[in-house]
Design a protein around this motif. Sequence first.
Motif, PDB file in Angstrom:
ATOM      1  N   CYS A 114       0.848  -1.189   0.000  1.00  0.00           N
ATOM      2  CA  CYS A 114       0.000   0.000   0.000  1.00  0.00           C
ATOM      3  C   CYS A 114       0.882   1.236   0.000  1.00  0.00           C
ATOM      4  N   LEU A 161      -0.261   4.053   1.416  1.00  0.00           N
ATOM      5  CA  LEU A 161      -0.641   4.806   2.613  1.00  0.00           C
ATOM      6  C   LEU A 161      -0.343   3.959   3.845  1.00  0.00           C
ATOM      7  N   ALA A 162      -0.615   4.533   5.021  1.00  0.00           N
ATOM      8  CA  ALA A 162      -0.323   3.823   6.270  1.00  0.00           C
ATOM      9  C   ALA A 162      -1.357   4.258   7.308  1.00  0.00           C
ATOM     10  N   CYS A 163      -2.552   3.677   7.212  1.00  0.00           N
ATOM     11  CA  CYS A 163      -3.625   4.064   8.126  1.00  0.00           C
ATOM     12  C   CYS A 163      -3.382   3.420   9.495  1.00  0.00           C
ATOM     13  N   TRP A 201      -5.361   2.591  11.744  1.00  0.00           N
ATOM     14  CA  TRP A 201      -6.351   1.577  12.109  1.00  0.00           C
ATOM     15  C   TRP A 201      -6.530   0.525  11.015  1.00  0.00           C
ATOM     16  N   CYS A 202      -5.641   0.487  10.046  1.00  0.00           N
ATOM     17  CA  CYS A 202      -5.780  -0.451   8.919  1.00  0.00           C
ATOM     18  C   CYS A 202      -5.997  -1.876   9.428  1.00  0.00           C
ATOM     19  N   THR A 210      -5.839  -4.495   7.500  1.00  0.00           N
ATOM     20  CA  THR A 210      -5.038  -5.438   6.710  1.00  0.00           C
ATOM     21  C   THR A 210      -3.578  -4.974   6.705  1.00  0.00           C
ATOM     22  N   TRP A 246       1.189  -4.407   4.305  1.00  0.00           N
ATOM     23  CA  TRP A 246       2.168  -3.321   4.102  1.00  0.00           C
ATOM     24  C   TRP A 246       3.051  -3.011   5.312  1.00  0.00           C
ATOM     25  N   GLY A 261      -6.905  -4.965  -1.274  1.00  0.00           N
ATOM     26  CA  GLY A 261      -5.516  -4.929  -0.821  1.00  0.00           C
ATOM     27  C   GLY A 261      -5.463  -4.681   0.667  1.00  0.00           C
ATOM     28  N   GLY A 262      -4.410  -3.874   1.036  1.00  0.00           N
ATOM     29  CA  GLY A 262      -3.489  -3.110   0.245  1.00  0.00           C
ATOM     30  C   GLY A 262      -4.139  -2.148  -0.774  1.00  0.00           C
ATOM     31  N   ASN A 306      -7.824   3.267  -2.532  1.00  0.00           N
ATOM     32  CA  ASN A 306      -7.853   4.424  -1.623  1.00  0.00           C
ATOM     33  C   ASN A 306      -7.997   5.740  -2.390  1.00  0.00           C
ATOM     34  N   LYS A 309      -9.039   8.441   2.494  1.00  0.00           N
ATOM     35  CA  LYS A 309      -8.705   8.327   3.903  1.00  0.00           C
ATOM     36  C   LYS A 309      -8.679   9.699   4.588  1.00  0.00           C
TER      37      LYS A 309
HETATM   38  S1  SF4 Z   1      -6.764   0.966   5.110  1.00  0.00           S
HETATM   39 FE1  SF4 Z   1      -6.365   0.717   2.926  1.00  0.00          FE
HETATM   40  S2  SF4 Z   1      -5.304   2.613   2.355  1.00  0.00           S
HETATM   41 FE2  SF4 Z   1      -5.179   2.452   4.567  1.00  0.00          FE
HETATM   42  S3  SF4 Z   1      -3.190   1.411   4.930  1.00  0.00           S
HETATM   43 FE3  SF4 Z   1      -4.805  -0.155   4.900  1.00  0.00          FE
HETATM   44  S4  SF4 Z   1      -4.798  -0.932   2.823  1.00  0.00           S
HETATM   45 FE4  SF4 Z   1      -3.728   1.062   2.789  1.00  0.00          FE
END
Ligand code: SF4
Length: 243
Positions: free
Chosen positions: A37, A39-41, A43-44, A46, A50, A95-96, A122, A143
Amino acid sequence: MLTLATQSPGEPEIFASVQGEGPSAGMPVAFLRLSRCNLACVWCDTAYTWHFTGDERPHRSGETHDRRANQVALPVAEVAGLIAEHGQKRLVVTGGEPLLQAGALAELLELLPDITVEIETNGTTRAPPRLDIRIDQYNVSPKLSHSGNPPELALISERLHAYAGDPRAWFKFVVAGPEDVAEAAALVRAHAIPPARVFLMPEGTDSATLRSRERWLVPLCLEHGFRMSDRLHIHLFGDTRGT
Ligand code: SF4
């Protein structure tokens, strides 16, 4: 080659289920989860796609993941065969951030000419024409600030305007508090996104959190003319891979 996420080390995350979120919720689909990915959320749910060992960016779990155990690279034709084995008419590519592998993804979809394709993105990038022509539905999830991403990386106006003008694109904003809804509504106005193509979805990886947030989300959906998305797979299977 495509780089996929794994359900367990070496086992690619390709599976069949019902779609749990957004406009196709409840539809029977095959899922393909790609790794990586941009980005780096914080609270992601998954992060194993990443947040690999050595990545210093914050994630609320405090954990990082071993890259070799959580990625598997496979030839495109092999991925197409694994998807076809599930016998579904619809494919969700998730994903990702799947569009990071747009070239190989276009090759893959050319091997699956009869399958309907929805892609979860995203919204920071675009599919090149060779891939775009095969996409039936975009699920765009911009996001918001509570994701922890710098807005200049996560919210790219030109991209949001382009998706807003594409009738294949649905928007799904992940919200954790009412202030996130205000931020989403401002983005919808600023980018002329049709409210009827906007979903608000509670952030949460357990049923109790989703249900409590959905209770204050309902009046906000009524106020703005947005839809609400649940997360069916969380209620049914919990926060697990391959569901
Ligand atoms: S929520 Fe989606 S955009 Fe945000 S880090 Fe996770 S995979 Fe990436």
